[in-house]
Write a protein that holds these residues in place. Structure first.
Motif, mmCIF file in Angstrom:
data_model
loop_
_atom_site.group_PDB
_atom_site.id
_atom_site.type_symbol
_atom_site.label_atom_id
_atom_site.label_comp_id
_atom_site.label_asym_id
_atom_site.label_seq_id
_atom_site.Cartn_x
_atom_site.Cartn_y
_atom_site.Cartn_z
ATOM 1 N N SER A 30 -20.519 4.533 45.073
ATOM 2 C CA SER A 30 -20.600 3.247 44.375
ATOM 3 C C SER A 30 -21.186 3.396 42.980
ATOM 4 C CB SER A 30 -21.433 2.247 45.188
ATOM 5 O OG SER A 30 -22.745 2.728 45.316
ATOM 6 N N LEU A 31 -21.877 4.501 42.714
ATOM 7 C CA LEU A 31 -22.442 4.745 41.380
ATOM 8 C C LEU A 31 -21.555 5.687 40.550
ATOM 9 C CD1 LEU A 31 -26.172 5.188 42.392
ATOM 10 C CD2 LEU A 31 -25.054 3.144 41.482
ATOM 11 N N GLY A 32 -20.521 6.253 41.150
ATOM 12 C CA GLY A 32 -19.603 7.132 40.423
ATOM 13 C C GLY A 32 -20.177 8.505 40.116
ATOM 14 N N ILE A 33 -21.197 8.911 40.839
ATOM 15 C CA ILE A 33 -21.866 10.185 40.569
ATOM 16 C C ILE A 33 -20.899 11.365 40.737
ATOM 17 C CG2 ILE A 33 -23.786 11.688 41.252
ATOM 18 C CD1 ILE A 33 -24.648 9.091 39.920
ATOM 19 N N HIS A 34 -20.007 11.285 41.728
ATOM 20 C CA HIS A 34 -19.057 12.381 41.952
ATOM 21 C C HIS A 34 -18.123 12.560 40.759
ATOM 22 C CE1 HIS A 34 -16.992 8.750 43.227
ATOM 23 N NE2 HIS A 34 -15.834 9.403 43.202
ATOM 24 N N ARG A 35 -17.794 11.464 40.077
ATOM 25 C CA ARG A 35 -16.939 11.560 38.886
ATOM 26 C C ARG A 35 -17.686 12.199 37.720
ATOM 27 N NH1 ARG A 35 -11.467 10.744 38.829
ATOM 28 N NH2 ARG A 35 -10.902 9.278 40.438
ATOM 29 N N PHE A 36 -18.966 11.889 37.567
ATOM 30 C CA PHE A 36 -19.767 12.543 36.536
ATOM 31 C C PHE A 36 -19.872 14.041 36.821
ATOM 32 C CE2 PHE A 36 -21.561 8.196 35.991
ATOM 33 C CZ PHE A 36 -21.303 8.052 34.637
ATOM 34 N N TYR A 37 -20.051 14.401 38.079
ATOM 35 C CA TYR A 37 -20.186 15.804 38.475
ATOM 36 C C TYR A 37 -18.943 16.608 38.098
ATOM 37 C CZ TYR A 37 -20.352 19.889 41.542
ATOM 38 O OH TYR A 37 -20.311 21.169 42.041
ATOM 39 N N LEU A 38 -17.773 16.018 38.272
ATOM 40 C CA LEU A 38 -16.525 16.728 37.990
ATOM 41 C C LEU A 38 -16.084 16.624 36.533
ATOM 42 C CD1 LEU A 38 -14.547 15.858 41.225
ATOM 43 C CD2 LEU A 38 -15.594 18.035 40.600
ATOM 44 N N GLY A 39 -16.790 15.827 35.726
ATOM 45 C CA GLY A 39 -16.458 15.738 34.311
ATOM 46 C C GLY A 39 -15.617 14.539 33.930
ATOM 47 N N TYR A 40 -15.291 13.679 34.864
ATOM 48 C CA TYR A 40 -14.531 12.457 34.576
ATOM 49 C C TYR A 40 -15.521 11.355 34.199
ATOM 50 C CZ TYR A 40 -10.732 14.835 37.062
ATOM 51 O OH TYR A 40 -9.781 15.733 37.465
ATOM 52 N N THR A 41 -16.091 11.430 33.008
ATOM 53 C CA THR A 41 -17.156 10.502 32.637
ATOM 54 C C THR A 41 -16.651 9.082 32.427
ATOM 55 O OG1 THR A 41 -16.911 11.184 30.338
ATOM 56 C CG2 THR A 41 -18.625 12.272 31.631
ATOM 57 N N GLY A 42 -15.441 8.911 31.965
ATOM 58 C CA GLY A 42 -14.901 7.567 31.740
ATOM 59 C C GLY A 42 -14.827 6.762 33.023
ATOM 60 N N ILE A 43 -14.259 7.347 34.065
ATOM 61 C CA ILE A 43 -14.157 6.644 35.342
ATOM 62 C C ILE A 43 -15.536 6.518 35.987
ATOM 63 C CG2 ILE A 43 -13.106 6.714 37.639
ATOM 64 C CD1 ILE A 43 -10.734 8.145 36.381
ATOM 65 N N GLY A 44 -16.390 7.520 35.780
ATOM 66 C CA GLY A 44 -17.759 7.436 36.305
ATOM 67 C C GLY A 44 -18.515 6.272 35.703
ATOM 68 N N VAL A 45 -18.392 6.072 34.378
ATOM 69 C CA VAL A 45 -19.051 4.939 33.711
ATOM 70 C C VAL A 45 -18.472 3.625 34.224
ATOM 71 C CG1 VAL A 45 -19.329 3.780 31.480
ATOM 72 C CG2 VAL A 45 -19.727 6.236 31.663
ATOM 73 N N LEU A 46 -17.161 3.561 34.411
ATOM 74 C CA LEU A 46 -16.518 2.346 34.933
ATOM 75 C C LEU A 46 -17.064 1.996 36.315
ATOM 76 C CD1 LEU A 46 -14.240 0.161 34.751
ATOM 77 C CD2 LEU A 46 -12.807 1.821 35.948
ATOM 78 N N MET A 47 -17.154 2.974 37.206
ATOM 79 C CA MET A 47 -17.667 2.709 38.553
ATOM 80 C C MET A 47 -19.140 2.270 38.509
ATOM 81 S SD MET A 47 -15.870 5.851 40.622
ATOM 82 C CE MET A 47 -16.117 5.273 42.282
ATOM 83 N N LEU A 48 -19.914 2.917 37.667
ATOM 84 C CA LEU A 48 -21.334 2.564 37.537
ATOM 85 C C LEU A 48 -21.499 1.144 36.978
ATOM 86 C CD1 LEU A 48 -24.281 3.521 37.739
ATOM 87 C CD2 LEU A 48 -24.038 4.405 35.416
ATOM 88 N N LEU A 49 -20.728 0.804 35.950
ATOM 89 C CA LEU A 49 -20.834 -0.524 35.356
ATOM 90 C C LEU A 49 -20.348 -1.618 36.305
ATOM 91 C CD1 LEU A 49 -19.795 0.107 31.631
ATOM 92 C CD2 LEU A 49 -22.083 -0.314 32.563
#
Length: 150
Positions: free
Chosen positions: A88-107
């Protein structure tokens, strides 16, 4: 005396090996191999292996069965578990380098004051399972296109 239309003239023995060359490096049939040479039809080693037991591979040659491991590759297990537990925080996307989708999930989780959190958590859960089970495709690589290691 006329010659037959094919074959040697009559009265001469026929040589079944006439005009045929043996494979490269192999003796003619009936000939003994040279010292140190394998006999005709002997088992040859697989490509990439040292030619004889105890002999080292040639410089630059990779030993047979060796699979190189990328030291910078991200872990498939870590990405999957982060997606399942912190999806729900998008941490897995940040870990893999997909920061755009990670920020979207976090927001989506933070700005909706938790209202959309269950939906984003389901999204992260599904992605976590896909990261754990995928062998090919977009869920088997990181943002730079490097395969995930097991």
């Amino acid at each position: 005396m006329s010659q037959p239309p094919y074959g040697p003239p009559s009265g001469q023995p026929q040589d079944p090996y006439a005009g045929q060359q043996p494979p490269q490096g192999q003796p003619y049939p009936g000939q003994q191999p040279y010292p140190g040479q394998q006999p005709y039809g002997a088992q040859t080693p697989y490509p990439g292996r040292a030619p004889y037991p105890g002999q080292q591979p040639y410089p630059g040659q990779v030993p047979y069965g060796y699979v190189p491991v990328d030291p910078t590759a991200k872990s498939k297990l870590a990405a999957g578990l982060l997606g399942i537990f912190l999806g729900s925080l998008g941490i897995h996307r940040f870990y893999l380098g997909y920061t755009g989708i990670g920020v979207l999930m976090l927001l989506l989780t933070v700005l909706s004051v938790g209202i959309l959190s269950p939906l984003v958590a389901i999204w992260g859960l599904v992605e976590g399972i896909l990261y754990l089970t995928a062998t090919r495709g977009s869920y088997a690589v990181d943002a730079q296109g490097r395969p995930l290691r097991a």
